[in-house]
Design a protein around this motif. Sequence first.
Motif, PDB file in Angstrom:
ATOM      1  N   LEU A   4      21.393 -28.367  -2.016  1.00 30.14           N
ATOM      2  CA  LEU A   4      22.877 -28.151  -1.751  1.00 30.14           C
ATOM      3  C   LEU A   4      23.719 -29.386  -1.412  1.00 30.14           C
ATOM      4  CD1 LEU A   4      22.667 -24.986   0.277  1.00 30.14           C
ATOM      5  CD2 LEU A   4      22.718 -24.983  -2.045  1.00 30.14           C
ATOM      6  N   LYS A   5      24.867 -29.305  -1.858  1.00 30.57           N
ATOM      7  CA  LYS A   5      25.809 -30.419  -1.193  1.00 30.57           C
ATOM      8  C   LYS A   5      25.853 -30.235   0.193  1.00 30.57           C
ATOM      9  CE  LYS A   5      29.378 -31.252  -4.985  1.00 30.57           C
ATOM     10  NZ  LYS A   5      30.538 -31.000  -5.171  1.00 30.57           N
ATOM     11  N   SER A   6      25.988 -31.528   1.027  1.00 31.06           N
ATOM     12  CA  SER A   6      25.578 -31.405   2.393  1.00 31.06           C
ATOM     13  C   SER A   6      26.991 -31.847   3.080  1.00 31.06           C
ATOM     14  CB  SER A   6      24.571 -32.217   2.889  1.00 31.06           C
ATOM     15  OG  SER A   6      24.788 -33.634   2.435  1.00 31.06           O
ATOM     16  N   VAL A   7      27.263 -31.492   4.324  1.00 32.61           N
ATOM     17  CA  VAL A   7      28.392 -31.975   4.896  1.00 32.61           C
ATOM     18  C   VAL A   7      28.199 -32.063   6.396  1.00 32.61           C
ATOM     19  CG1 VAL A   7      29.327 -29.514   4.906  1.00 32.61           C
ATOM     20  CG2 VAL A   7      30.719 -31.272   5.592  1.00 32.61           C
ATOM     21  N   LEU A   8      28.396 -33.091   7.108  1.00 35.53           N
ATOM     22  CA  LEU A   8      28.087 -32.929   8.446  1.00 35.53           C
ATOM     23  C   LEU A   8      29.680 -32.943   9.355  1.00 35.53           C
ATOM     24  CD1 LEU A   8      25.699 -34.894  10.862  1.00 35.53           C
ATOM     25  CD2 LEU A   8      28.222 -35.102  11.273  1.00 35.53           C
ATOM     26  N   ILE A   9      29.797 -32.111  10.079  1.00 35.58           N
ATOM     27  CA  ILE A   9      30.917 -31.910  10.852  1.00 35.58           C
ATOM     28  C   ILE A   9      30.940 -32.056  12.269  1.00 35.58           C
ATOM     29  CG2 ILE A   9      33.137 -30.270  11.150  1.00 35.58           C
ATOM     30  CD1 ILE A   9      31.973 -28.793   8.856  1.00 35.58           C
ATOM     31  N   THR A  10      31.834 -33.141  12.933  1.00 34.69           N
ATOM     32  CA  THR A  10      31.731 -33.190  14.353  1.00 34.69           C
ATOM     33  C   THR A  10      32.441 -32.141  15.062  1.00 34.69           C
ATOM     34  OG1 THR A  10      33.508 -34.886  14.432  1.00 34.69           O
ATOM     35  CG2 THR A  10      31.288 -35.670  13.945  1.00 34.69           C
ATOM     36  N   GLY A  11      32.296 -31.945  16.371  1.00 31.50           N
ATOM     37  CA  GLY A  11      33.107 -30.859  17.144  1.00 31.50           C
ATOM     38  C   GLY A  11      33.100 -29.622  16.468  1.00 31.50           C
ATOM     39  N   CYS A  12      31.874 -28.832  16.670  1.00 33.80           N
ATOM     40  CA  CYS A  12      32.126 -27.407  15.950  1.00 33.80           C
ATOM     41  C   CYS A  12      32.126 -26.243  17.014  1.00 33.80           C
ATOM     42  CB  CYS A  12      31.064 -27.242  15.102  1.00 33.80           C
ATOM     43  SG  CYS A  12      31.033 -28.279  13.343  1.00 33.80           S
ATOM     44  N   SER A  13      32.346 -26.698  18.260  1.00 33.77           N
ATOM     45  CA  SER A  13      32.265 -25.597  19.385  1.00 33.77           C
ATOM     46  C   SER A  13      33.247 -24.709  18.793  1.00 33.77           C
ATOM     47  CB  SER A  13      32.909 -26.182  20.594  1.00 33.77           C
ATOM     48  OG  SER A  13      32.231 -27.435  20.952  1.00 33.77           O
ATOM     49  N   ALA A  14      33.002 -23.033  19.193  1.00 32.24           N
ATOM     50  CA  ALA A  14      33.436 -22.002  18.873  1.00 32.24           C
ATOM     51  C   ALA A  14      34.906 -22.072  19.033  1.00 32.24           C
ATOM     52  CB  ALA A  14      32.759 -20.996  19.685  1.00 32.24           C
ATOM     53  N   GLY A  15      35.825 -21.254  18.417  1.00 34.22           N
ATOM     54  CA  GLY A  15      37.273 -21.471  18.573  1.00 34.22           C
ATOM     55  C   GLY A  15      37.975 -22.779  18.168  1.00 34.22           C
ATOM     56  N   GLY A  16      37.187 -23.810  17.779  1.00 32.37           N
ATOM     57  CA  GLY A  16      37.799 -24.901  17.303  1.00 32.37           C
ATOM     58  C   GLY A  16      38.199 -25.264  15.942  1.00 32.37           C
ATOM     59  N   ILE A  17      38.806 -26.359  15.664  1.00 29.42           N
ATOM     60  CA  ILE A  17      39.045 -26.468  14.246  1.00 29.42           C
ATOM     61  C   ILE A  17      37.762 -26.821  13.534  1.00 29.42           C
ATOM     62  CG2 ILE A  17      39.800 -28.465  12.534  1.00 29.42           C
ATOM     63  CD1 ILE A  17      42.305 -28.414  14.249  1.00 29.42           C
ATOM     64  N   GLY A  18      36.907 -27.563  14.036  1.00 40.31           N
ATOM     65  CA  GLY A  18      35.368 -27.880  13.342  1.00 40.31           C
ATOM     66  C   GLY A  18      34.731 -26.443  12.927  1.00 40.31           C
ATOM     67  N   ALA A  19      34.796 -25.469  13.909  1.00 44.76           N
ATOM     68  CA  ALA A  19      34.093 -24.443  13.584  1.00 44.76           C
ATOM     69  C   ALA A  19      34.861 -23.482  12.414  1.00 44.76           C
ATOM     70  CB  ALA A  19      34.287 -23.120  14.789  1.00 44.76           C
ATOM     71  N   GLY A  20      35.963 -23.767  12.220  1.00 38.11           N
ATOM     72  CA  GLY A  20      36.976 -23.066  10.808  1.00 38.11           C
ATOM     73  C   GLY A  20      36.414 -24.134   9.723  1.00 38.11           C
ATOM     74  N   LEU A  21      36.149 -25.244  10.128  1.00 39.91           N
ATOM     75  CA  LEU A  21      35.772 -26.160   8.958  1.00 39.91           C
ATOM     76  C   LEU A  21      34.400 -25.801   8.316  1.00 39.91           C
ATOM     77  CD1 LEU A  21      37.047 -29.667   9.968  1.00 39.91           C
ATOM     78  CD2 LEU A  21      37.749 -28.559   7.776  1.00 39.91           C
ATOM     79  N   ALA A  22      33.538 -25.459   9.290  1.00 41.19           N
ATOM     80  CA  ALA A  22      32.377 -25.395   9.132  1.00 41.19           C
ATOM     81  C   ALA A  22      31.991 -23.942   8.436  1.00 41.19           C
ATOM     82  CB  ALA A  22      31.360 -25.157  10.558  1.00 41.19           C
ATOM     83  N   GLU A  23      32.699 -23.072   8.691  1.00 44.29           N
ATOM     84  CA  GLU A  23      32.662 -21.740   8.201  1.00 44.29           C
ATOM     85  C   GLU A  23      33.194 -21.667   6.729  1.00 44.29           C
ATOM     86  OE1 GLU A  23      34.459 -17.511   8.839  1.00 44.29           O
ATOM     87  OE2 GLU A  23      34.945 -18.648  10.173  1.00 44.29           O
ATOM     88  N   ALA A  24      34.104 -22.435   6.480  1.00 47.90           N
ATOM     89  CA  ALA A  24      34.825 -22.675   4.993  1.00 47.90           C
ATOM     90  C   ALA A  24      33.691 -23.567   4.203  1.00 47.90           C
ATOM     91  CB  ALA A  24      35.962 -23.202   5.348  1.00 47.90           C
TER      92      ALA A  24
END
Length: 283
Positions: free
Chosen positions: A5-25
Amino acid sequence: MAGTLKSVLITGCSAGGIGAGLAEAFQEKGYHVFATARTPSKISPSLADAPNVTVQALDVLSPESISAAVERVSKETGGKLDVLINNSGAVMMMPALDVSIAEGKKLFDVNYWAVLAMIQAFAPLLIKAKGYVVNNTSVAGVLPFGAFGSIYNSSKAAAILGSETWRLELAPLGVRTLTLVTAAVKSNVWVNMAPPTIPENSYYHPLQGYITDLSDGRLQKDGITAKEYGDKVVREVEKGTTGKLWVGGGAAAARIAAWLLPDWMMVSFIHLFPCDELLIEVE
């Protein structure tokens, strides 16, 4: 399977934050998501347990932690990373006359230097993948919304200019760069920030209540959700967009204002503090 799969690393993925929204998308789009946080337990179980999601501890201020993340990603992807999203950041609300210079430097470490450290560390993986760097900055780095955010605003202005310059440097290596100029997004960033305490001997102490109110999340009242934000970013990454992307509630208006309005008109556009109350107290 994850390695195909294509891979993505996202910093700052704590629940309720922008990072979590990015990770989900990105997860919904079929990416292998490396969801990172300084404290992994703060990542929501629903994200951590989702298919093709790898949770990784990552402190962006620690070279050792960054190196461990590079090793983990390289091992699981065959030495490639398709997308690096530098989302981690910190907020500070304090009159400039009362700011601790040491604390201000720490904010720059998170909002600027850590971004560059991540890019340097993951560059070999990104170059091998002909990948993508996405840097989350802020509209406050272009338009100084209100007072008392000079250190935060300046750190984001540095991040914007840095990101756009890095874009020029990385392009010949086959790596694209997207600079997110982020406006209002509903997240827990203000919930996690302790209300500022103005020193009693400060010129601005009479405005303690006003400054505290600025930290209650009202600046996000017209914001989009973190998931809506993430969906927008995924679409632009999939299209290959580079350069600045203004995204979030009020982003279009802010972009127009930054482009068209002369400085003197900004006084009516930008929300200012109640200076009359301050002047009365000073007198």
